[in-house]
Design a protein around this motif. Structure first.
Motif, PDB file in Angstrom:
ATOM      1  N   CYS A   1       0.831  -1.112   0.006  1.00  0.00           N
ATOM      2  CA  CYS A   1      -0.148   0.029  -0.117  1.00  0.00           C
ATOM      3  C   CYS A   1       0.677   1.385   0.113  1.00  0.00           C
ATOM      4  CB  CYS A   1      -0.834   0.112   1.091  1.00  0.00           C
ATOM      5  SG  CYS A   1      -2.102  -1.201   1.206  1.00  0.00           S
TER       6      CYS A   1
ATOM      7  N   PRO B   1      -7.598  -1.334  -6.572  1.00  0.00           N
ATOM      8  CA  PRO B   1      -6.549  -1.615  -5.605  1.00  0.00           C
ATOM      9  C   PRO B   1      -6.610  -0.569  -4.456  1.00  0.00           C
ATOM     10  CG  PRO B   1      -5.954  -1.640  -7.802  1.00  0.00           C
ATOM     11  CD  PRO B   1      -7.357  -1.081  -7.816  1.00  0.00           C
ATOM     12  N   GLU B   2      -5.846  -0.866  -3.555  1.00  0.00           N
ATOM     13  CA  GLU B   2      -5.582   0.132  -2.298  1.00  0.00           C
ATOM     14  C   GLU B   2      -4.940   1.417  -2.861  1.00  0.00           C
ATOM     15  OE1 GLU B   2      -6.894   0.255   1.157  1.00  0.00           O
ATOM     16  OE2 GLU B   2      -8.359  -1.144   0.107  1.00  0.00           O
ATOM     17  N   THR B   3      -3.942   1.090  -3.671  1.00  0.00           N
ATOM     18  CA  THR B   3      -2.925   2.085  -4.249  1.00  0.00           C
ATOM     19  C   THR B   3      -3.249   2.438  -5.790  1.00  0.00           C
ATOM     20  OG1 THR B   3      -1.373   0.476  -4.559  1.00  0.00           O
ATOM     21  CG2 THR B   3      -1.173   1.878  -2.786  1.00  0.00           C
ATOM     22  N   PHE B   4      -3.225   3.464  -6.274  1.00  0.00           N
ATOM     23  CA  PHE B   4      -3.514   3.977  -7.720  1.00  0.00           C
ATOM     24  C   PHE B   4      -2.475   3.322  -8.648  1.00  0.00           C
ATOM     25  CE2 PHE B   4      -3.116   6.966 -11.265  1.00  0.00           C
ATOM     26  CZ  PHE B   4      -4.639   6.888 -11.607  1.00  0.00           C
TER      27      PHE B   4
ATOM     28  N   ASN C   1      -6.801  11.895  -6.337  1.00  0.00           N
ATOM     29  CA  ASN C   1      -7.217  10.713  -5.946  1.00  0.00           C
ATOM     30  C   ASN C   1      -7.927  10.861  -4.273  1.00  0.00           C
ATOM     31  OD1 ASN C   1      -7.619   9.155  -8.219  1.00  0.00           O
ATOM     32  ND2 ASN C   1      -5.583   8.384  -8.076  1.00  0.00           N
TER      33      ASN C   1
ATOM     34  N   GLN D   1      -5.040   7.620  -0.996  1.00  0.00           N
ATOM     35  CA  GLN D   1      -4.232   7.930  -2.165  1.00  0.00           C
ATOM     36  C   GLN D   1      -3.977   9.551  -2.313  1.00  0.00           C
ATOM     37  OE1 GLN D   1      -5.871   5.954  -5.654  1.00  0.00           O
ATOM     38  NE2 GLN D   1      -6.116   4.205  -4.854  1.00  0.00           N
TER      39      GLN D   1
ATOM     40  N   SER E   1       2.226   8.312  -9.197  1.00  0.00           N
ATOM     41  CA  SER E   1       1.841   8.609  -8.114  1.00  0.00           C
ATOM     42  C   SER E   1       2.677   8.302  -6.656  1.00  0.00           C
ATOM     43  CB  SER E   1       0.460   7.608  -7.907  1.00  0.00           C
ATOM     44  OG  SER E   1       0.871   6.610  -7.897  1.00  0.00           O
TER      45      SER E   1
ATOM     46  N   THR F   1       1.206   6.552  -0.316  1.00  0.00           N
ATOM     47  CA  THR F   1      -0.059   6.744   0.229  1.00  0.00           C
ATOM     48  C   THR F   1       0.007   7.375   1.520  1.00  0.00           C
ATOM     49  OG1 THR F   1      -0.165   4.797   1.189  1.00  0.00           O
ATOM     50  CG2 THR F   1      -1.187   4.913  -0.899  1.00  0.00           C
TER      51      THR F   1
END
Lengths: 338, 196
Positions: A16, A93-96, B64, B68, B127, B130
């Motif tokens: 993540c 998904p939890e992450t992009f 996002n 995110q 990206s 998180t």
């Protein structure tokens, strides 16, 4: 067992936290339309995370994922069964990694029905902003054209936000080069007061063949009045997107610029225009002090003359034998004028 | 190349050259029959060369939902050995070296995962870590790309022709640059010459 679960949790949390640099496929309207059973314009509300989804396979990785659901009040059906209210579920998904879920508001949504439930038809391009205003003109019969028309209406609409319009421009490469696109962008341009955004729209208009914008763009470049981003964008659209012989007079001032990057873009445009009308300007640029300007002039003349043995050349070939190519095309011009 | 003889029998012409074209139509096939040779049939051997950025303003940064943060989409056209944009859809891949923390950040402690894409256009999405992992400094997403302090970088090599990382034709090397509000490709280098 407890140890295994802890290890999975640690691995998941590490995953993540990872940053991403991932390639994503470009938007292709026909592929998306074909993969969808149902395409609607709907009010999307109540987007909520409803739990943990099975991990999603992405390349060689299994990504921890969450399950989402959303409610759709259908306002217009573009493809498939006419329905009023739809509940949609999907996993992300939890992450992009480039996948996109639904967004609140009026959206054009592409859905596929599996096991009695509607899901997103494509992980990357499942929904776009939409407007409920009446269509700009006559609605086309092909679904893919209707989809594109709706996207153009977002650009033209006075009620959609700049970020919604920018969401459409993110796939500008997929928009059609036609009068409808130009009309939509012109409407947006009329309403825009932000300098950077105005430059962006002007460049898009040139990209889609609106020659009426070219004199302004040329003026901004010639007088060095564009923002830094605007300048890069304008040079890109001139060198890559101008293909109409009617653009030649407007490009002329750029050929005399003191900046070789500007001259290069203008001569590259003359090459892409590929018209005998450009020959006098291309011949003049054979004498330019910049080798890339000479190169594009040679490429332009080679494409127009289409002489066997003189097609191209590549940059490396020209660099090595520049005098041979320059002499040939100067000779060609002399013979042509006799 | 498959040709047909006057009897309709198939003739296969095999190339012995090992170079890509330096000029348009610089490969020719001449069919001679009974001592007569018509105009040659010509070909151009093309290969991917380099990427051309579709300008800065198109480098789109969006936000996002938490945890995110931003994602920046970088677009390129693929240019061939004769300076033409390749319109065929080709797979591309990337090799990314271990990341480096910069300007006091801890962002490089979070792994970096990459994935292939398709050309026409090439789209690379960047990206950052998180928010729930407490990256330091913390990220902000405004949808703009104004940040000038880079907190993490990693060298990237982009190749085309296959999805297998490290295989294919190298078309660009750069540094993945992760800033507070956006990502970008820094120090971009194209191959000086296309494959010969």
């Amino acid at each position: 067992m407890k140890r295994i679960l802890i290890l999975i949790a640690i691995a998941g949390s590490l995953w993540c936290s990872q940053a991403r640099a991932v390639g994503i496929p470009g938007f292709k309207v026909n592929e998306l339309v074909n993969s969808a059973d149902l395409i609607v314009i709907a009010d999307v509300t109540a987007i909520r995370k409803v739990g943990i989804a099975p991990p999603i396979q992405f390349g060689n990785n299994l990504l921890p994922a969450s399950e989402y659901s959303a409610d759709l009040s259908v306002r217009r059906t573009l493809k498939g069964q006419v329905l009023g209210e739809i509940s949609v579920s999907y996993a992300l998904p939890e992450t992009f990694v480039g996948y996109s879920g639904l967004r609140d508001g009026v959206r054009m949504v592409f859905l596929r029905r599996d096991n009695g439930q509607y899901h997103l038809a494509d992980p990357y391009y499942s929904n776009f902003p939409a407007t409920l205003e009446p269509p700009l003109g006559e609605m086309p019969s092909e679904v893919s054209e209707v989809v594109l028309s709706n996207m153009l209406e977002v650009l033209a609409s006075p009620t959609t936000s700049t970020s919604e319009k920018r969401e459409i421009l993110r796939v500008d490469y997929a928009l059609p080069s036609n009068e409808k696109t130009v009309a939509a962008l012109r409407k947006w341009l009329t309403a825009s007061s932000d300098r950077g955004l105005t430059e962006k729209i002007r460049g898009e208009l040139v990209r889609f063949g609106d020659l009426s914008q070219l004199p302004d763009v040329v003026n901004l470049l010639s007088k060095d009045l564009a923002t830094q981003n605007g300048r890069v964008w304008f040079l890109y659209v001139i060198r890559e997107c101008v293909k109409d012989p009617r653009a030649i007079p407007a490009l002329n001032p750029l050929l005399g610029s003191t900046d070789e990057v500007v001259r290069e873009a203008a001569v590259e445009a003359l090459w892409h225009i590929n018209s005998p009308t450009a020959v006098p300007l291309l011949l003049k640029k054979l004498e330019d002090p910049d080798e890339m300007v000479q190169f594009y002039a040679v490429r332009g003349l080679a494409d127009i003359a289409n002489e066997y043995g003189w097609g191209g050349p590549s940059e490396a070939e020209f660099h090595e034998h520049a005098s041979k190519y320059l002499a040939h095309w100067e000779e060609w011009a002399k013979e042509r004028s006799q | 190349v498959n040709l047909s003889a006057s009897t309709g029998a198939q003739i296969t012409v095999t190339s012995t050259g090992q170079h890509f074209s330096a000029q348009n139509n610089d490969i020719s096939i001449t069919a001679t029959s009974n001592g007569m040779s018509p105009a040659p049939f010509t070909l151009t051997a093309k290969t991917p060369w380099k990427l051309l950025a579709v300008s800065n303003p198109n480098n789109d940064t969006n936000c996002n939902p938490s945890p995110q943060s931003y994602f920046t989409q970088l677009q390129y056209n693929l240019i061939d050995n004769l300076n033409i944009t390749m319109t065929t859809d080709i797979t591309w891949n990337e090799v990314v070296a271990p990341a480096v923390c910069e300007n006091g950040s801890n962002w490089c402690h979070f792994g970096l995962v990459t994935g292939p894409g398709r050309t026409n256009p090439v789209i690379d999405n960047l990206s950052p870590p998180t928010l729930n992992q407490n990256p330091s400094p913390m990220l902000t997403c405004t949808g703009s790309h104004l940040g000038t302090i880079r907190y993490r970088s990693a060298s990237q090599t982009i190749s085309v022709g296959t999805a297998t990382a490290g295989s294919g034709v190298v078309v660009q090397t750069d540094y993945l640059g992760y800033y507070g509000d956006h990502g970008q490709h820094d120090s971009k280098q194209s191959p000086v010459q296309p494959p010969q």
